[in-house]
Motif scaffolding. Structure first.
Motif, mmCIF file in Angstrom:
data_model
loop_
_atom_site.group_PDB
_atom_site.id
_atom_site.type_symbol
_atom_site.label_atom_id
_atom_site.label_comp_id
_atom_site.label_asym_id
_atom_site.label_seq_id
_atom_site.Cartn_x
_atom_site.Cartn_y
_atom_site.Cartn_z
ATOM 1 N N TYR A 229 47.947 39.551 48.125
ATOM 2 C CA TYR A 229 47.010 38.770 47.317
ATOM 3 C C TYR A 229 46.950 39.369 45.920
ATOM 4 C CZ TYR A 229 42.714 36.787 45.453
ATOM 5 O OH TYR A 229 41.800 36.147 44.646
ATOM 6 N N THR A 231 44.926 39.044 42.433
ATOM 7 C CA THR A 231 43.652 38.483 41.987
ATOM 8 C C THR A 231 43.807 37.512 40.826
ATOM 9 O OG1 THR A 231 43.270 40.392 40.539
ATOM 10 C CG2 THR A 231 42.328 40.479 42.765
ATOM 11 N N LYS A 232 44.781 37.740 39.961
ATOM 12 C CA LYS A 232 45.007 36.864 38.814
ATOM 13 C C LYS A 232 46.386 36.208 38.873
ATOM 14 C CE LYS A 232 42.005 39.487 35.681
ATOM 15 N NZ LYS A 232 41.943 40.223 34.382
ATOM 16 N N THR A 238 46.492 42.041 36.720
ATOM 17 C CA THR A 238 46.204 41.539 38.059
ATOM 18 C C THR A 238 46.033 42.701 39.030
ATOM 19 O OG1 THR A 238 46.891 39.869 39.683
ATOM 20 C CG2 THR A 238 48.605 41.348 38.867
ATOM 21 N N GLU A 252 41.037 44.290 52.539
ATOM 22 C CA GLU A 252 40.323 43.282 51.765
ATOM 23 C C GLU A 252 38.815 43.445 51.918
ATOM 24 O OE1 GLU A 252 40.752 38.521 51.099
ATOM 25 O OE2 GLU A 252 40.543 39.212 53.165
ATOM 26 N N LYS A 256 36.033 44.516 48.985
ATOM 27 C CA LYS A 256 34.879 43.651 48.690
ATOM 28 C C LYS A 256 33.571 44.380 48.913
ATOM 29 C CE LYS A 256 37.055 39.170 49.559
ATOM 30 N NZ LYS A 256 37.085 37.957 50.449
#
Length: 262
Positions: A229, A231-232, A238, A252, A256
Motif C-alpha cells: 500500500y 499512501t500517495k 509516499t 497496517e 494506524k
C-alpha cells in the motif's frame, strides 16, 4: 497494452546495465566523486552514470515512453512511464555496505506492470511482470508463510531528512518493535521490498519515499503473493506498507494505532 515480455526483457537488461556501473566503481570512489544534493542527502558520479546509461537504453527501445529517474527527473505523463533508481542505497554504497541495487519499473496508466531490481554485490536479479509471477535469478518467489507476530521479521525506514514530527516515527517503531520478532533498517527500499518477496522479511514500513524507490519492488512483492500500500500512490513523499497476507494487516493496524495515539 503491448507485449509484457518485451517490456520485462528491457527492464531486466536495464537493471543489469546499471549494475555494471555499480560493480565497476564499488570501493573505488573518491570524495571528489560524491556531492551533497541536500542536507543529509548525497549523490555520486555512479548514480549519474548509471541513470544516463539506463535512460539511453530504454529510450532506444521505446522512444515514445516517458522516463523518470532520481537524478534527472522527467515527466510522468503518458500511458507508459518508466521509473529508475540508478543506485538505491547510495549511502550504503559509498560506505561499502553491500545492500544496494538498481531498480527499474514500468507503469501503464499509473499501475506497475513490470519491475526489475538488481543487487550487483550478490549478483541477484529480481523481476516480475503483471500476472506472470516474481522471480530471483529464474527461481519463483513466494512470500514468507510465518503467521505468528512474535516471529515476524520487519524492515523499516525513516527518512534522514524527516519532514514530520519525529515522535510519529519513534512511536511506530516502538509499537512494532515491542511485538514482532525483530526489526532491521537496511537503508534501501527497493532491496527491502525484494526481501519481502523472497520471504526474508515478513513486512516493512517506510516513509517519505519516491516513485523510483518503490515502483519495481511493488509489483515484485505483489506477484510473490504479498500486499503493498502506497499512501500517495506513485508520487513523491509516499509512505509504503508491505507484507505477507498475515503480516500486512498487523503492520497496517500498528501504524494506524500509533498515529491515532498522537
Amino acid at each position: 497494452m503491448e507485449n509484457l515480455e518485451v517490456f520485462l526483457k528491457v527492464a531486466k537488461e536495464s537493471a543489469l546495465i546499471g549494475g555494471l556501473v555499480l560493480k565497476e566503481h564499488f570501493g573505488r570512489l573518491s570524495q571528489d566523486d560524491i556531492k551533497e544534493k541536500f542536507e543529509k542527502d548525497v549523490v555520486s558520479i555512479v548514480d549519474r552514470i548509471s541513470e544516463e546509461r539506463i535512460r539511453k537504453y530504454i529510450k532506444s527501445n521505446f522512444p515514445d515512453h516517458h522516463v523518470v529517474g532520481e537524478e534527472e527527473g522527467g515527466e510522468d505523463k503518458g500511458e507508459y512511464v518508466w521509473y529508475i533508481d540508478p543506485l538505491d542505497g547510495t549511502k550504503n554504497y559509498i560506505a561499502g555496505f553491500p545492500i544496494f541495487g538498481v531498480s527499474v519499473g514500468l507503469t501503464y496508466r499509473k499501475e506497475p506492470i513490470v519491475g526489475a531490481v538488481y543487487l550487483p554485490y550478490f549478483d541477484a536479479l529480481y523481476w516480475a511482470l503483471k500476472g506472470g509471477g516474481a522471480y530471483k535469478n529464474g527461481k519463483r518467489l513466494q512470500v514468507s508463510k510465518r503467521r505468528q507476530v512474535r516471529q515476524f521479521f520487519v524492515a523499516y525506514g525513516f527518512p534522514s531528512r524527516a519532514k514530520r514530527d519525529l515522535n510519529i516515527y519513534w512511536r511506530i517503531f516502538r509499537d512494532l518493535f515491542d511485538k514482532v520478532g525483530a526489526m532491521r533498517r537496511p537503508g534501501a527500499a527497493a532491496v527491502d521490498l525484494c526481501f519481502v518477496a523472497e520471504g526474508i522479511f515478513d513486512g516493512l514500513v517506510e516513509f517519505e519515499l519516491n516513485p523510483w524507490d518503490v515502483c519495481a519492488g511493488t509489483i515484485i512483492v505483489q506477484e510473490a503473493g504479498g500486499r503493498v500500500y502506497l499512501t500517495k500512490g506513485l508520487s513523491k513523499a509516499t509512505d509504503v506498507m508491505a507484507g505477507t497476507p498475515d503480516a500486512y494487516p498487523y503492520i497496517e493496524n500498528a501504524v494506524k494505532f500509533s498515529l491515532e495515539g498522537l
